[in-house]
Design a protein around this motif. Structure first.
Motif, PDB file in Angstrom:
ATOM      1  N   ALA A  39       0.845  -1.193   0.000  1.00  0.00           N
ATOM      2  CA  ALA A  39       0.000   0.000   0.000  1.00  0.00           C
ATOM      3  C   ALA A  39       0.880   1.242   0.000  1.00  0.00           C
ATOM      4  O   ALA A  39       2.042   1.206   0.437  1.00  0.00           O
ATOM      5  CB  ALA A  39      -0.900   0.013   1.238  1.00  0.00           C
ATOM      6  N   MET A  41       0.780   3.656   1.879  1.00  0.00           N
ATOM      7  CA  MET A  41       1.100   4.168   3.206  1.00  0.00           C
ATOM      8  C   MET A  41       2.310   3.505   3.858  1.00  0.00           C
ATOM      9  O   MET A  41       2.804   3.987   4.869  1.00  0.00           O
ATOM     10  CB  MET A  41      -0.111   4.042   4.137  1.00  0.00           C
ATOM     11  N   ARG A  78       0.292  -7.287  -4.120  1.00  0.00           N
ATOM     12  CA  ARG A  78      -0.534  -7.937  -3.092  1.00  0.00           C
ATOM     13  C   ARG A  78      -0.557  -9.433  -3.394  1.00  0.00           C
ATOM     14  O   ARG A  78      -1.434  -9.932  -4.090  1.00  0.00           O
ATOM     15  CB  ARG A  78      -1.938  -7.330  -3.082  1.00  0.00           C
ATOM     16  N   MET A 101      -0.915   2.315  -7.024  1.00  0.00           N
ATOM     17  CA  MET A 101      -1.898   2.915  -6.127  1.00  0.00           C
ATOM     18  C   MET A 101      -1.622   4.419  -6.032  1.00  0.00           C
ATOM     19  O   MET A 101      -0.553   4.837  -5.600  1.00  0.00           O
ATOM     20  CB  MET A 101      -1.804   2.283  -4.741  1.00  0.00           C
ATOM     21  N   TRP A 184      -9.579  -0.557   7.762  1.00  0.00           N
ATOM     22  CA  TRP A 184      -8.393  -0.944   7.002  1.00  0.00           C
ATOM     23  C   TRP A 184      -7.181  -1.129   7.909  1.00  0.00           C
ATOM     24  O   TRP A 184      -6.880  -0.285   8.759  1.00  0.00           O
ATOM     25  CB  TRP A 184      -8.057   0.092   5.931  1.00  0.00           C
ATOM     26  N   ASN A 225     -10.070   4.179  -1.682  1.00  0.00           N
ATOM     27  CA  ASN A 225     -10.280   3.897  -0.265  1.00  0.00           C
ATOM     28  C   ASN A 225      -9.696   5.034   0.559  1.00  0.00           C
ATOM     29  O   ASN A 225      -8.512   5.341   0.432  1.00  0.00           O
ATOM     30  CB  ASN A 225      -9.602   2.566   0.096  1.00  0.00           C
ATOM     31  N   VAL A 227      -8.788   6.070   4.143  1.00  0.00           N
ATOM     32  CA  VAL A 227      -8.614   5.492   5.479  1.00  0.00           C
ATOM     33  C   VAL A 227      -8.340   6.611   6.475  1.00  0.00           C
ATOM     34  O   VAL A 227      -7.528   7.501   6.214  1.00  0.00           O
ATOM     35  CB  VAL A 227      -7.449   4.479   5.508  1.00  0.00           C
ATOM     36  N   ASP A 248      -5.040   8.423   4.952  1.00  0.00           N
ATOM     37  CA  ASP A 248      -4.261   7.522   4.092  1.00  0.00           C
ATOM     38  C   ASP A 248      -5.198   7.035   2.996  1.00  0.00           C
ATOM     39  O   ASP A 248      -6.126   6.280   3.277  1.00  0.00           O
ATOM     40  CB  ASP A 248      -3.768   6.350   4.950  1.00  0.00           C
ATOM     41  N   GLY A 250      -5.961   5.336  -0.942  1.00  0.00           N
ATOM     42  CA  GLY A 250      -5.411   4.480  -1.995  1.00  0.00           C
ATOM     43  C   GLY A 250      -6.417   4.342  -3.115  1.00  0.00           C
ATOM     44  O   GLY A 250      -7.541   3.885  -2.894  1.00  0.00           O
TER      45      GLY A 250
END
Ligand code: GLY
Length: 395
Positions: A39, A41, A78, A101, A184, A225, A227, A248, A250
């Protein structure tokens, strides 16, 4: 818009909101417990955990803005651990082992209001996604299961303002989500928090009224997403509040590109071909494969019972990475749930220098193998039509 223009407009948008643009970090993660960078982050974990002051404007290659805001496009894999898309790759139109991302971050700076305002502004006002096709999800914990945190009323209220402003009913366009979909976590431990996702109804009429959200249906997919990081997950399963609140986000670059390009800029949903593989990100690869193999890519996906293409495409994309990754032979940690044949392939990809002749050659070879395998299975794959349209839920 081309994919290059889409990526650039994301970065330009957040630069205009005083974000420092940082480089993608390596695919080899710094964070313990991760097999690959999973990710955007990941590289900011020490800042979220208050182990390091936000100093992103001083990072190598940064286009400076504020130290408390960052944006980038992050190379992600992933293929194991908490976020594992490997079993979806090649079986639907929108999961990849390797993907980009797009993300924006606040380190104790702005929070839900601005994150939601800017997500709406970019998606609806800049890119012109039709708002009636958009659904936002908010976190709704099951307290009987001891889920962390509370119902995200604040996010619900901010999204509600947005939908009401364009004459849409928030009760239809905001969907509650459980811990699995709307809380998440990077891994089993580390920074985490409730999240709000944006999903897009891709059906010809766009009239599903949220019924397909989080149903693992390719006709309604998550694109972004958001977060709201507020906790760190501890090894004993508890959650501790962090000293500051962070944002955060994505966004699936390939997915956004597939929707924009597949609908000809939202002008044609009736005849749309919305698939990440039908974008200018993948098309040049298929053009090359067609030249090398003499076969035509027929836009079909394999049946679930033929997993080999998954393995070869994983190797293809991981080994295609260029840039500042330091690849070293680093087999998956013992005890990880990474399936052995795939681990061997990824390990093999890791063991090749990024600029070695072998690495340059490997994508072409493995893509060719994949393509020939796909082609030879095509007639059988037709029986898997259902699986093609059903897809799986984004992670
Ligand atoms: N860190 C947000 C996401 O990966 O969805």
């Amino acid at each position: 818009m081309t994919s290059t223009q889409i990526r650039q407009s994301f970065l330009d948008f957040f630069k205009s909101k005083q974000h420092t643009l940082v480089q993608s970090s390596s695919l080899m993660p710094d964070s313990p417990g991760l097999l690959f960078t999973n990710a955007g982050m990941n590289q900011f974990v020490p800042i979220f955990l208050n182990q390091k002051k936000p100093d992103v404007s001083k990072w190598a290659g940064a286009v400076p803005g504020l130290d408390t805001r960052a944006a980038d496009t992050q190379k992600c894999i992933r293929a194991g651990g908490k976020h594992n898309d490997l079993d979806d790759v090649g079986l639907d139109t929108y999961h990849h082992t390797f993907f980009e991302m797009l993300g924006n971050w606040s380190f104790g700076d702005y929070f839900k209001r601005e994150a939601i305002d800017w997500a709406w502004e970019l998606v609806i006002e800049v890119w012109k996604f039709p708002p009636q096709r958009l659904y936002a999800t908010v976190y709704n914990p099951d307290k009987s299961k001891n889920d962390p945190s509370d119902f995200d009323q604040e996010a619900w209220n901010f999204w509600a303002e947005k939908f009401r402003a364009v004459g849409l009913d928030p009760a239809v366009h905001i969907v509650n989500g459980n811990k699995k979909d709307n809380f998440w976590m990077m891994g089993e431990t580390g920074p985490c928090g409730p999240c709000s996702e944006l999903h897009v109804d891709l059906t010809p009429n766009g009239d599903t009224r949220g019924a397909l959200v989080n149903k693992g249906d390719a006709r309604c997919i998550e694109i972004w997403n958001l977060v709201f990081i507020q906790f760190t997950a501890n090894p004993d399963g508890t959650f501790s509040p962090l000293p500051a609140k962070h944002v955060d986000t994505g966004m699936g670059f390939e997915r956004v590109t597939s929707i924009i390009q597949g609908t000809k800029g939202f002008t044609d949903f009736a005849n749309a071909r919305i698939s990440n593989y039908e974008t200018d990100i993948f098309r040049p690869i298929f053009d090359e494969l067609e030249k090398l193999s003499g076969k035509k890519y027929g836009s079909t996906l394999p049946a679930k019972q033929f997993p080999k293409p998954l393995i070869t495409s994983a190797a293809c994309r991981t080994s295609s990475i260029r840039g500042r990754n330091t690849w070293s032979a680093s087999p998956p940690a013992s005890g990880s749930n990474f399936p052995k044949p795939r681990a061997r392939l990824c390990s093999r990809a890791c063991s090749l220098g990024t600029n070695s002749a072998a690495t340059r050659c490997m994508p072409r070879v493995s893509c060719l193998i994949t393509f020939i395998f796909f082609s030879s299975r095509r007639s059988k794959s037709r029986t898997a039509k259902a699986s093609r349209s059903s897809g799986r839920s984004p992670s």
